[in-house]
Design a protein around this motif. Sequence first.
Motif, PDB file in Angstrom:
ATOM      1  N   PRO A   1       0.786  -1.288   0.087  1.00 14.04           N
ATOM      2  CA  PRO A   1       0.078   0.079  -0.094  1.00 14.04           C
ATOM      3  C   PRO A   1       0.978   1.353   0.002  1.00 14.04           C
ATOM      4  N   ASP A   2       2.065   1.229   0.403  1.00 14.15           N
ATOM      5  CA  ASP A   2       3.049   2.384   0.619  1.00 14.15           C
ATOM      6  C   ASP A   2       3.810   2.689  -0.552  1.00 14.15           C
ATOM      7  N   VAL A   3       3.503   1.861  -1.700  1.00 15.50           N
ATOM      8  CA  VAL A   3       4.395   1.952  -2.956  1.00 15.50           C
ATOM      9  C   VAL A   3       4.430   3.258  -3.348  1.00 15.50           C
ATOM     10  N   HIS A   4       5.881   3.775  -3.715  1.00 16.70           N
ATOM     11  CA  HIS A   4       6.036   4.925  -4.429  1.00 16.70           C
ATOM     12  C   HIS A   4       6.280   4.903  -5.955  1.00 16.70           C
ATOM     13  N   SER A   5       6.902   3.929  -6.281  1.00 19.88           N
ATOM     14  CA  SER A   5       7.342   3.632  -7.922  1.00 19.88           C
ATOM     15  C   SER A   5       7.136   2.155  -7.970  1.00 19.88           C
ATOM     16  N   VAL A   6       7.187   2.222  -9.453  1.00 12.74           N
ATOM     17  CA  VAL A   6       6.848   0.724  -9.863  1.00 12.74           C
ATOM     18  C   VAL A   6       7.902   0.605 -11.270  1.00 12.74           C
ATOM     19  N   ILE A   7       8.660  -0.443 -11.186  1.00 12.17           N
ATOM     20  CA  ILE A   7       9.014  -0.923 -12.450  1.00 12.17           C
ATOM     21  C   ILE A   7       8.632  -2.003 -12.915  1.00 12.17           C
ATOM     22  N   ASP A   8       8.068  -2.156 -14.035  1.00  9.98           N
ATOM     23  CA  ASP A   8       7.509  -3.493 -14.772  1.00  9.98           C
ATOM     24  C   ASP A   8       8.384  -3.574 -16.140  1.00  9.98           C
ATOM     25  N   ILE A   9       8.655  -4.886 -16.017  1.00  9.11           N
ATOM     26  CA  ILE A   9       9.431  -5.647 -17.262  1.00  9.11           C
ATOM     27  C   ILE A   9       8.604  -6.614 -17.516  1.00  9.11           C
ATOM     28  N   GLY A  10       8.036  -6.446 -18.750  1.00  6.61           N
ATOM     29  CA  GLY A  10       7.285  -7.494 -19.416  1.00  6.61           C
ATOM     30  C   GLY A  10       7.833  -7.922 -20.624  1.00  6.61           C
ATOM     31  N   GLY A  11       7.233  -8.611 -21.514  1.00  8.72           N
ATOM     32  CA  GLY A  11       7.659  -9.508 -22.590  1.00  8.72           C
ATOM     33  C   GLY A  11       8.170  -8.501 -23.658  1.00  8.72           C
ATOM     34  N   GLN A  12       7.246  -7.507 -23.906  1.00 12.34           N
ATOM     35  CA  GLN A  12       7.495  -6.641 -24.897  1.00 12.34           C
ATOM     36  C   GLN A  12       8.091  -5.226 -24.671  1.00 12.34           C
ATOM     37  N   ASP A  13       7.781  -4.688 -23.428  1.00  5.28           N
ATOM     38  CA  ASP A  13       8.221  -3.640 -22.736  1.00  5.28           C
ATOM     39  C   ASP A  13       8.189  -3.514 -21.662  1.00  5.28           C
ATOM     40  N   SER A  14       8.968  -2.299 -21.066  1.00  7.45           N
ATOM     41  CA  SER A  14       9.420  -1.914 -19.740  1.00  7.45           C
ATOM     42  C   SER A  14       8.853  -0.665 -19.578  1.00  7.45           C
TER      43      SER A  14
ATOM     44  N   GLY B   1      12.360  10.179 -11.663  1.00  2.96           N
ATOM     45  CA  GLY B   1      12.341  10.366 -10.253  1.00  2.96           C
ATOM     46  C   GLY B   1      11.747   9.287  -9.502  1.00  2.96           C
ATOM     47  N   VAL B   2      12.022   8.037  -9.863  1.00  3.11           N
ATOM     48  CA  VAL B   2      11.546   6.879  -9.005  1.00  3.11           C
ATOM     49  C   VAL B   2      12.283   6.916  -7.785  1.00  3.11           C
ATOM     50  N   GLY B   3      11.776   6.435  -6.769  1.00  2.00           N
ATOM     51  CA  GLY B   3      12.453   6.155  -5.339  1.00  2.00           C
ATOM     52  C   GLY B   3      11.716   5.017  -4.592  1.00  2.00           C
ATOM     53  N   PRO B   4      12.242   4.873  -3.298  1.00  6.32           N
ATOM     54  CA  PRO B   4      11.760   3.855  -2.356  1.00  6.32           C
ATOM     55  C   PRO B   4      10.408   4.430  -1.891  1.00  6.32           C
ATOM     56  N   LYS B   5       9.569   3.459  -1.580  1.00  4.10           N
ATOM     57  CA  LYS B   5       9.301   2.172  -2.099  1.00  4.10           C
ATOM     58  C   LYS B   5       9.181   1.820  -3.262  1.00  4.10           C
ATOM     59  N   LEU B   6       9.994   1.011  -3.883  1.00  4.91           N
ATOM     60  CA  LEU B   6       9.908   0.601  -5.410  1.00  4.91           C
ATOM     61  C   LEU B   6       9.783  -0.770  -5.661  1.00  4.91           C
ATOM     62  N   VAL B   7       8.640  -1.031  -6.340  1.00  2.00           N
ATOM     63  CA  VAL B   7       8.202  -2.292  -6.535  1.00  2.00           C
ATOM     64  C   VAL B   7       8.507  -2.818  -7.891  1.00  2.00           C
ATOM     65  N   PHE B   8       8.939  -3.949  -7.861  1.00  2.00           N
ATOM     66  CA  PHE B   8       9.482  -4.633  -9.365  1.00  2.00           C
ATOM     67  C   PHE B   8       8.503  -5.627  -9.788  1.00  2.00           C
ATOM     68  N   CYS B   9       7.839  -5.330 -10.870  1.00  2.00           N
ATOM     69  CA  CYS B   9       6.742  -6.580 -11.399  1.00  2.00           C
ATOM     70  C   CYS B   9       6.872  -6.731 -12.648  1.00  2.00           C
ATOM     71  N   GLY B  10       6.020  -7.669 -13.189  1.00  2.00           N
ATOM     72  CA  GLY B  10       6.180  -7.951 -14.699  1.00  2.00           C
ATOM     73  C   GLY B  10       6.679  -9.426 -14.544  1.00  2.00           C
ATOM     74  N   GLY B  11       6.865 -10.065 -15.597  1.00  2.00           N
ATOM     75  CA  GLY B  11       7.358 -11.467 -15.825  1.00  2.00           C
ATOM     76  C   GLY B  11       8.879 -11.488 -15.447  1.00  2.00           C
ATOM     77  N   VAL B  12       9.635 -10.514 -15.693  1.00  2.49           N
ATOM     78  CA  VAL B  12      11.041 -10.438 -15.475  1.00  2.49           C
ATOM     79  C   VAL B  12      11.529 -10.223 -13.980  1.00  2.49           C
ATOM     80  N   ALA B  13      10.302  -9.886 -13.199  1.00  4.28           N
ATOM     81  CA  ALA B  13      10.675  -9.684 -11.854  1.00  4.28           C
ATOM     82  C   ALA B  13      10.973 -11.005 -11.179  1.00  4.28           C
ATOM     83  N   LYS B  14      10.658 -12.321 -11.754  1.00  6.35           N
ATOM     84  CA  LYS B  14      10.864 -13.469 -11.266  1.00  6.35           C
ATOM     85  C   LYS B  14      12.259 -13.611 -11.382  1.00  6.35           C
ATOM     86  N   ASN B  15      13.418 -13.139 -12.125  1.00  5.10           N
ATOM     87  CA  ASN B  15      14.563 -13.361 -12.409  1.00  5.10           C
ATOM     88  C   ASN B  15      15.274 -12.527 -11.354  1.00  5.10           C
TER      89      ASN B  15
END
Lengths: 379, 261
Positions: free
Chosen positions: B94-107, B208-222
């Motif tokens: 709930p307190d996420v500030h930023s997200v990085i999503d890396i998927g199959g075709q885009d990030s 300007g991303v910052g903590p708390k940063l959540v990494f998601c998408g299929g590549v986040a399993k790597n």
Amino acid sequence: MDDLSLLSDLSLFLKEKKANGVKIVAYLAHDNIPEELLDAAGFFPLRMMFGGNDDLMDASHNFLPPSTCAFAQSCIGLYSTKPNIFSFLDLVDFFIVSNHCVSDICVSEIISKHFNIPRLDFYVPYTKNNSSLKYFKLELLELKKRLEAITGTEITNEKLFESINKYNEFKRVLLKVNELEILGSEKLKVLQRAMLYGPEFQPDLEKFIQYVRENPSSLLETSKDILFTGCSIFVNDNLVDLIEEGGGNIIFFDTWIGSHYSSQIINDSSIQTEKDPLDLLVLKFKDNIYGDHTVPNFLEQKVALIENYYQKYTKTKGRKLGVINHIIKFCDHISLLSSFLKERLQEKGISVLNLERDYSRANSGQLLTRIEAYLEMME
Amino acid sequence: MKLKAFIGIDIGSLATKIVLISEGRLIDHRTERSTYDFKRIGHNLFDDLLKKNDLNREEVFLMSTGYGRNTIDIADDRVTEITAHAKGTQFFFPDVHSVIDIGGQDSKAIVISKKTGNVVDFQMNDKCAAGTGRFLEVMAHALEVPIDQFGDLALKSNKSASISSTCTVFAESEVISLFARGASKEEIASGIHRSIARRVAGMAKRIGVGPKLVFCGGVAKNPAVKKYLEEELGYEIETPEFPQLTGAIGAALIAQENNTN
């Protein structure tokens, strides 16, 4: 009125000009070419404002690397493939280019060399101090002499004053188009047509304005209002349609095809008092705050103008206003300034979508996602 | 009829994810390769989810998101993956500030307002595959390593080969020349993962991303991409329990919000 009919009409219009002995001068550098001088010399100035597609960009790669300005690629593609709808480019007698944009210089060199179109050079200073303005006048004089040598006819002061007044009046009418409350795609088509045909389109423009005023369109209340800035949307580019598909509507074109060109009006008191019409063109150059290749203060002025429009619009209309900054790929100066512009506007509470792209239709899906996500952000 | 559940379907270029949410709880989910037939896969997953949970079509609201969000004609509404990921990550953090999503075709990188929970800025990669899951797939194939073992292989090396190309095609040639120069598979794998992390972190820093940063998408399993992203950003990042599902969860939550207020 779609792009195809616009281009087909333009083709007939230019053929008629040629049949009447008028020479056509095409030009790329958008901000400081003195159309009034070309007009007074009896030439028809044709602005190269045609966007490309994947085929045109691919076709340019015999001359340019793919990491060149997408507009430059398209221009070369137009010449090297000569698609039927652009066959009117065969009618061009001269190319005129200024030095403001490096890509424009390269394009004009390639077109002159490989497609045998003579080039007229018009070098423009990057700043506006007294020495620069003197230099600008010397360049105007040089160009005047070259045009006179081509036609064998003197460009009299009377003729030049007449052209200046003609373009002034035309731009005054054109300014009103940007203020009309109509669909952005419709507005863009009218602006494009007007800027291609020049003052001869003025009667049609006046009729259009009158028609819209008498028949106000019922704009979709659900669409999000957008101020569009950065690189212009050229003829044959589908970006405006994508924005509308995503739920946005461009209500103001803060681009060269839009308010920048139509604001280049020389004030009447100067016209009445100035003896030398070339000095009026120098004044126009000096007062052009939209010259995005000019230093210093370009960014500051741009931020102030957008902020001013934003504040006025949101206050009077009571609606949110988004800003899309259009960056054509490898258009270096727009691209380099984009993050500063975004940062400065965000500091003032104005959100900005920096939309970098080329003319490829293949990534329309990704572009639409960016546009829709930005519009969702505005909710 | 009163809605009993909210379904989010995230049709990505490589995988289609579907989740069922009821009263704010994740009830069920499925993931399947998107193939070339987005529409059929979407319909099958949706029908299966309804059947297994004993629900009728009228009892659920279907919100689509992702690359293929417009292709699924049975969706009641749609939302972009940017908005969906922002909402979905808040389900886990709930307190996420930023997200990085890396998927199959885009990030993509997203900054969320702590005050409203809405997206305040985002950035997506360009149309090229560098910085995406596809880049990793191509490189894993070039090294003849199964994709699910690629990250672990990279972490076995304490040295990273330098991959300077930002283009997938050129990077593949670079990998071949690294082999020719005697670099180990582990070093090359490490270099590949570092290059993707550097590219994505650069894009994310620009907004300007910052903590708390959540990494998601299929590549986040790597695990290697996560570790190198943390090194590039200079702080720890979080990965949700189901990193591939955040888009679909976000879509379902938005559907719930829109239909209960």
